[in-house]
Design a protein around this motif. Structure first.
Motif, PDB file in Angstrom:
ATOM      1  N   TRP A  36      40.041  -6.343  45.577  1.00 13.23           N
ATOM      2  CA  TRP A  36      39.722  -7.082  44.357  1.00 13.23           C
ATOM      3  C   TRP A  36      39.646  -8.562  44.738  1.00 13.23           C
ATOM      4  O   TRP A  36      40.497  -9.072  45.485  1.00 13.23           O
ATOM      5  N   PHE A  37      38.641  -9.213  44.188  1.00 11.11           N
ATOM      6  CA  PHE A  37      38.443 -10.647  44.385  1.00 11.11           C
ATOM      7  C   PHE A  37      38.219 -11.285  43.017  1.00 11.11           C
ATOM      8  O   PHE A  37      37.964 -10.575  42.036  1.00 11.11           O
ATOM      9  N   ARG A  38      38.286 -12.594  42.968  1.00 10.94           N
ATOM     10  CA  ARG A  38      37.996 -13.289  41.719  1.00 10.94           C
ATOM     11  C   ARG A  38      37.279 -14.588  42.006  1.00 10.94           C
ATOM     12  O   ARG A  38      37.390 -15.147  43.111  1.00 10.94           O
ATOM     13  N   GLN A  39      36.566 -15.064  40.988  1.00 12.08           N
ATOM     14  CA  GLN A  39      35.797 -16.286  41.160  1.00 12.08           C
ATOM     15  C   GLN A  39      35.711 -17.052  39.849  1.00 12.08           C
ATOM     16  O   GLN A  39      35.452 -16.472  38.791  1.00 12.08           O
ATOM     17  N   VAL A  40      35.931 -18.339  39.970  1.00 10.74           N
ATOM     18  CA  VAL A  40      35.789 -19.269  38.860  1.00 10.74           C
ATOM     19  C   VAL A  40      34.490 -20.040  39.086  1.00 10.74           C
ATOM     20  O   VAL A  40      34.178 -20.398  40.223  1.00 10.74           O
ATOM     21  N   PRO A  41      33.722 -20.307  38.027  1.00 12.54           N
ATOM     22  CA  PRO A  41      32.472 -21.055  38.216  1.00 12.54           C
ATOM     23  C   PRO A  41      32.685 -22.364  38.974  1.00 12.54           C
ATOM     24  O   PRO A  41      33.612 -23.114  38.671  1.00 12.54           O
ATOM     25  N   GLY A  42      31.855 -22.577  39.977  1.00 14.12           N
ATOM     26  CA  GLY A  42      31.945 -23.785  40.759  1.00 14.12           C
ATOM     27  C   GLY A  42      32.912 -23.712  41.924  1.00 14.12           C
ATOM     28  O   GLY A  42      33.031 -24.669  42.694  1.00 14.12           O
ATOM     29  N   LYS A  43      33.609 -22.578  42.046  1.00 17.23           N
ATOM     30  CA  LYS A  43      34.557 -22.405  43.147  1.00 17.23           C
ATOM     31  C   LYS A  43      34.195 -21.183  43.972  1.00 17.23           C
ATOM     32  O   LYS A  43      33.456 -20.309  43.522  1.00 17.23           O
ATOM     33  N   GLU A  44      34.730 -21.126  45.180  1.00 20.60           N
ATOM     34  CA  GLU A  44      34.467 -19.988  46.054  1.00 20.60           C
ATOM     35  C   GLU A  44      35.199 -18.747  45.551  1.00 20.60           C
ATOM     36  O   GLU A  44      36.268 -18.837  44.935  1.00 20.60           O
ATOM     37  N   ARG A  45      34.626 -17.611  45.873  1.00 19.54           N
ATOM     38  CA  ARG A  45      35.285 -16.355  45.557  1.00 19.54           C
ATOM     39  C   ARG A  45      36.544 -16.232  46.394  1.00 19.54           C
ATOM     40  O   ARG A  45      36.543 -16.540  47.591  1.00 19.54           O
ATOM     41  N   GLU A  46      37.630 -15.780  45.784  1.00 24.32           N
ATOM     42  CA  GLU A  46      38.890 -15.683  46.511  1.00 24.32           C
ATOM     43  C   GLU A  46      39.465 -14.276  46.449  1.00 24.32           C
ATOM     44  O   GLU A  46      39.280 -13.542  45.481  1.00 24.32           O
ATOM     45  N   PHE A  47      40.173 -13.959  47.511  1.00 20.41           N
ATOM     46  CA  PHE A  47      40.799 -12.653  47.649  1.00 20.41           C
ATOM     47  C   PHE A  47      41.985 -12.527  46.702  1.00 20.41           C
ATOM     48  O   PHE A  47      42.757 -13.471  46.511  1.00 20.41           O
ATOM     49  N   VAL A  48      42.141 -11.322  46.130  1.00 17.00           N
ATOM     50  CA  VAL A  48      43.274 -11.032  45.256  1.00 17.00           C
ATOM     51  C   VAL A  48      44.172  -9.955  45.855  1.00 17.00           C
ATOM     52  O   VAL A  48      45.369 -10.155  46.051  1.00 17.00           O
ATOM     53  N   ALA A  49      43.583  -8.791  46.153  1.00 20.15           N
ATOM     54  CA  ALA A  49      44.383  -7.666  46.656  1.00 20.15           C
ATOM     55  C   ALA A  49      43.480  -6.682  47.381  1.00 20.15           C
ATOM     56  O   ALA A  49      42.274  -6.632  47.126  1.00 20.15           O
ATOM     57  N   ALA A  50      44.084  -5.894  48.279  1.00 23.00           N
ATOM     58  CA  ALA A  50      43.343  -4.859  48.998  1.00 23.00           C
ATOM     59  C   ALA A  50      44.240  -3.659  49.225  1.00 23.00           C
ATOM     60  O   ALA A  50      45.473  -3.781  49.257  1.00 23.00           O
TER      61      ALA A  50
END
Length: 124
Positions: A36-50
């Motif tokens: 699972w990853f997440r992304q906020v507008p204007g920021k890079e996608r970031e790792f959450v869990a695997a």
């Protein structure tokens, strides 16, 4: 090739909980490490869990450790993200992703397939 569809996003208050789901089609989910990853507008996608193929090994980012839980049900071709004690900074579009690597990884480049994302908004 596998297709991924996320669901379960929505609006929740600070301290609340949400459970995200991701259903796979096209190939058995058991052949993939899932993340699972997440992304906020204007920021890079970031790792959450695997989570590894069989579910024995899990890996979390420091920002969600102790609050989020990743799990999977290969028989149902599903992967889940239980999110508790939500904070405003958890607000983002959450993506499910599949990787052919054998171990858990937070590297975006290791994931070959991605869902369309589901919006999670935590209001204060």
């Amino acid at each position: 090739q596998v297709q991924l569809v996320e669901s379960g996003g929505g609006l929740v208050q600070v301290g609340g909980s949400l459970s995200l789901s991701c259903i796979a089609s096209g190939r058995p989910l058991s052949t993939y490490t899932m993340g699972w990853f997440r992304q906020v507008p204007g920021k890079e996608r970031e790792f959450v869990a695997a989570i590894t193929r069989g579910g024995a090994s899990k890996y979390y980012s420091d920002s969600v450790k102790g609050r989020f839980t990743i799990s999977r049900d290969n028989a149902k071709n599903m992967v889940y993200l239980q999110m508790n004690s939500l904070k405003p900074e958890d607000t983002a579009v959450y993506y499910c992703a599949a990787s052919t690597t054998l171990s858990t990884t937070g590297r975006i480049s290791a994931y070959d397939y991605w869902g369309q994302g589901t919006q999670v908004t935590v209001s204060s």
